[in-house]
Design a protein around this motif. Structure first.
Motif: not given
Length: 193
Positions: A124-134, A138-141, A155-165, A167-168
């Motif tokens: 889904g659509r991107l809904t935010g960015l946030g960083g600490v050590d990585a 955030f996307q809708e899902k 950059m290495q990009i890994d999906k940590l959650s699928d179906g939960i994101g 939405i606002e």
């Protein structure tokens, strides 16, 4: 302290908000248009999804914001991640992120100085960015983690959650190493794992 509304950017000086809007102003923005801010070295970078990314040098007596050099795309979100500036939900692709050149907020040509971009076909659509050590994307899902690895991969990009994101976009809040956001089934707390 800086803030913005649909047509202006301001700096709080003492108890007074001083107009720091670039010559020509911003817009046209709607009621849902929000400014997003990130610091990178001595710069404050601001995005609203409509106008070119803006910057002001906080270490000098800069009197107004100006367009960030290097032709970065308009984007809804901005984050500082290590030696990079990252833009998300680009005007050219709401499903993409783009990062600057290494230690250069004015370098946006993909393939030069490690600058590049990535589109996410699912989640889904991107809904935010946030960083600490990585950097967390955030996307809708989905929630993704981006880490710097250098080399040809950059950059290495890994999906940590699928179906939960998230939405606002306005629900995403970072507190230290924790993120809080609204998902389809309620509020979540995310600790990076």
């Amino acid at each position: 302290m800086y803030a913005g509304n649909s047509t202006k950017l301001y700096e709080l000086e003492g108890f007074t908000w001083t107009d720091r809007t670039k010559t020509g102003g911003y817009g046209p923005a709607g009621d849902s248009t929000r400014w997003n801010f990130a610091t990178f070295a001595d710069r404050l970078i601001a995005t609203n999804g409509i106008d070119d990314p803006q910057y002001i040098d906080m270490s000098t007596a800069a009197t107004q914001f100006d367009d960030l050099a290097g032709s970065p795309p308009a984007a809804k979100f901005v984050a500082s991640f290590g030696n990079f500036v990252v833009l998300g939900a680009l005007a050219t692709s709401a499903l993409s992120i783009k990062w600057s050149g290494f230690n250069n907020s004015e370098q946006w040509t993909a393939g030069t100085n490690q600058s590049d971009e990535q589109e996410f076909a699912e989640g889904g659509r991107l809904t935010g960015l946030g960083g600490v050590d990585a950097l967390y994307i955030f996307q809708e899902k989905a929630v993704r983690r981006m880490i710097y690895v250098g080399g040809a991969t950059i950059m290495q990009i890994d999906k940590l959650s699928d179906g939960i994101g998230c939405i606002e976009p306005s629900s995403l809040v970072q507190f230290g190493n924790l993120f809080f956001f609204l998902a389809e089934d309620g509020f979540y707390r995310f600790d990076g794992s």
